[in-house]
Design an enzyme around this catalytic site. Structure first.
Site, PDB file in Angstrom:
ATOM      1  N   ARG A 253      -5.090   5.292  -2.946  1.00 23.84           N
ATOM      2  CA  ARG A 253      -4.088   5.625  -3.264  1.00 23.84           C
ATOM      3  C   ARG A 253      -3.210   6.961  -4.051  1.00 23.84           C
ATOM      4  O   ARG A 253      -2.444   7.870  -4.167  1.00 23.84           O
ATOM      5  CB  ARG A 253      -3.509   4.544  -3.198  1.00 23.84           C
ATOM      6  CG  ARG A 253      -3.880   3.508  -1.648  1.00 23.84           C
ATOM      7  CD  ARG A 253      -3.260   3.442  -1.193  1.00 23.84           C
ATOM      8  NE  ARG A 253      -3.553   1.951  -0.192  1.00 23.84           N
ATOM      9  CZ  ARG A 253      -3.707   2.511   1.126  1.00 23.84           C
ATOM     10  NH1 ARG A 253      -3.765   3.683   1.770  1.00 23.84           N
ATOM     11  NH2 ARG A 253      -4.041   1.167   1.795  1.00 23.84           N
TER      12      ARG A 253
ATOM     13  N   ARG B 168      -2.562   0.631 -10.309  1.00 24.26           N
ATOM     14  CA  ARG B 168      -2.098   1.920  -9.853  1.00 24.26           C
ATOM     15  C   ARG B 168       0.041   1.852 -10.377  1.00 24.26           C
ATOM     16  O   ARG B 168       0.157   2.715 -10.544  1.00 24.26           O
ATOM     17  CB  ARG B 168      -1.615   1.065  -8.005  1.00 24.26           C
ATOM     18  CG  ARG B 168      -2.848   1.414  -7.856  1.00 24.26           C
ATOM     19  CD  ARG B 168      -2.080   1.387  -5.845  1.00 24.26           C
ATOM     20  NE  ARG B 168      -3.660   1.472  -5.342  1.00 24.26           N
ATOM     21  CZ  ARG B 168      -4.014   0.708  -4.206  1.00 24.26           C
ATOM     22  NH1 ARG B 168      -3.232   0.216  -3.865  1.00 24.26           N
ATOM     23  NH2 ARG B 168      -5.102   1.404  -3.647  1.00 24.26           N
TER      24      ARG B 168
ATOM     25  N   LYS C 208      -5.610  -3.371  -8.245  1.00 29.29           N
ATOM     26  CA  LYS C 208      -5.853  -2.722  -7.005  1.00 29.29           C
ATOM     27  C   LYS C 208      -7.034  -1.991  -7.490  1.00 29.29           C
ATOM     28  O   LYS C 208      -7.713  -2.379  -9.257  1.00 29.29           O
ATOM     29  CB  LYS C 208      -4.873  -1.928  -6.797  1.00 29.29           C
ATOM     30  CG  LYS C 208      -3.857  -3.450  -5.861  1.00 29.29           C
ATOM     31  CD  LYS C 208      -4.215  -3.667  -4.498  1.00 29.29           C
ATOM     32  CE  LYS C 208      -3.303  -3.841  -3.437  1.00 29.29           C
ATOM     33  NZ  LYS C 208      -3.671  -4.729  -2.613  1.00 29.29           N
TER      34      LYS C 208
ATOM     35  N   ASP D  74       1.114  -0.922  -0.303  1.00 28.71           N
ATOM     36  CA  ASP D  74      -0.349  -0.390   0.345  1.00 28.71           C
ATOM     37  C   ASP D  74       0.913   1.310  -0.172  1.00 28.71           C
ATOM     38  O   ASP D  74       0.897   2.375   0.010  1.00 28.71           O
ATOM     39  CB  ASP D  74      -0.975  -0.757   1.189  1.00 28.71           C
ATOM     40  CG  ASP D  74      -2.089  -1.031   0.769  1.00 28.71           C
ATOM     41  OD1 ASP D  74      -2.545  -1.876  -0.328  1.00 28.71           O
ATOM     42  OD2 ASP D  74      -2.913  -1.427   2.028  1.00 28.71           O
TER      43      ASP D  74
END
Length: 152
Positions: free
Chosen positions: A112, A70, A66, A39
């Site tokens: 994120r 990402r 995800k 993460d």
């Protein structure tokens, strides 16, 4: 960095850290490192933009599955802000440029990426406009409030 008062009140340990500034240097993140840092890898990519040398992340193909891909989100987003990044099938390479220019980052609906964009805005020369910033509410509803509290 010195670590004090390590506690384990829940699923992840908590500690008090005393940190001193120093120049950042490139690093290698291997498949063995990834589970403990999955993460945080988008944030690592941001930090690597400010480092000297090259940072290589491998063994992180799960980042492609995800909330968004990402790997491509981080590479395209930070490259668009002036970073020097290259996507790989299972990770990415960041060649430190000493900083970021700034600009606009598309969070792609990914919390994120939205947080990385906001932090990049604080560290960049021109600031960053994050499209889709509201995605941070998925995992950290107080993120904006807590980030503002850190500002002078």
């Amino acid at each position: 960095m010195t670590v004090h008062e390590i506690r384990e009140p829940g699923p992840e340990p908590i500690a008090t850290l005393h940190v001193r500034s120093a120049p950042l240097h490139g690093a290698e993140v291997t498949a063995a490192d990834v589970p403990a840092a999955i993460d945080e890898l988008p944030l690592l990519a941001l930090l690597a933009c400010f480092a000297e040398g090259e940072t290589v992340v491998g063994g992180a193909a799960e980042l492609r599955a995800k909330e968004s891909d990402r790997i491509s989100g981080v590479v395209e987003g930070l490259s668009g802000l002036g970073g020097d990044l290259e996507a790989r099938p299972d990770g990415f390479v960041v060649r430190g440029t000493g900083g970021l220019r700034g600009g606009r980052l598309d969070a792609r609906g990914d919390h994120r990426l939205a947080m990385v964009g906001a932090i990049a805005g604080l560290a960049s020369q021109e600031g960053v406009e994050v499209d889709g910033f509201e995605a941070v509410a998925v995992s950290y509803p107080r993120f904006e409030q807590d980030l503002r509290a850190l500002l002078p």
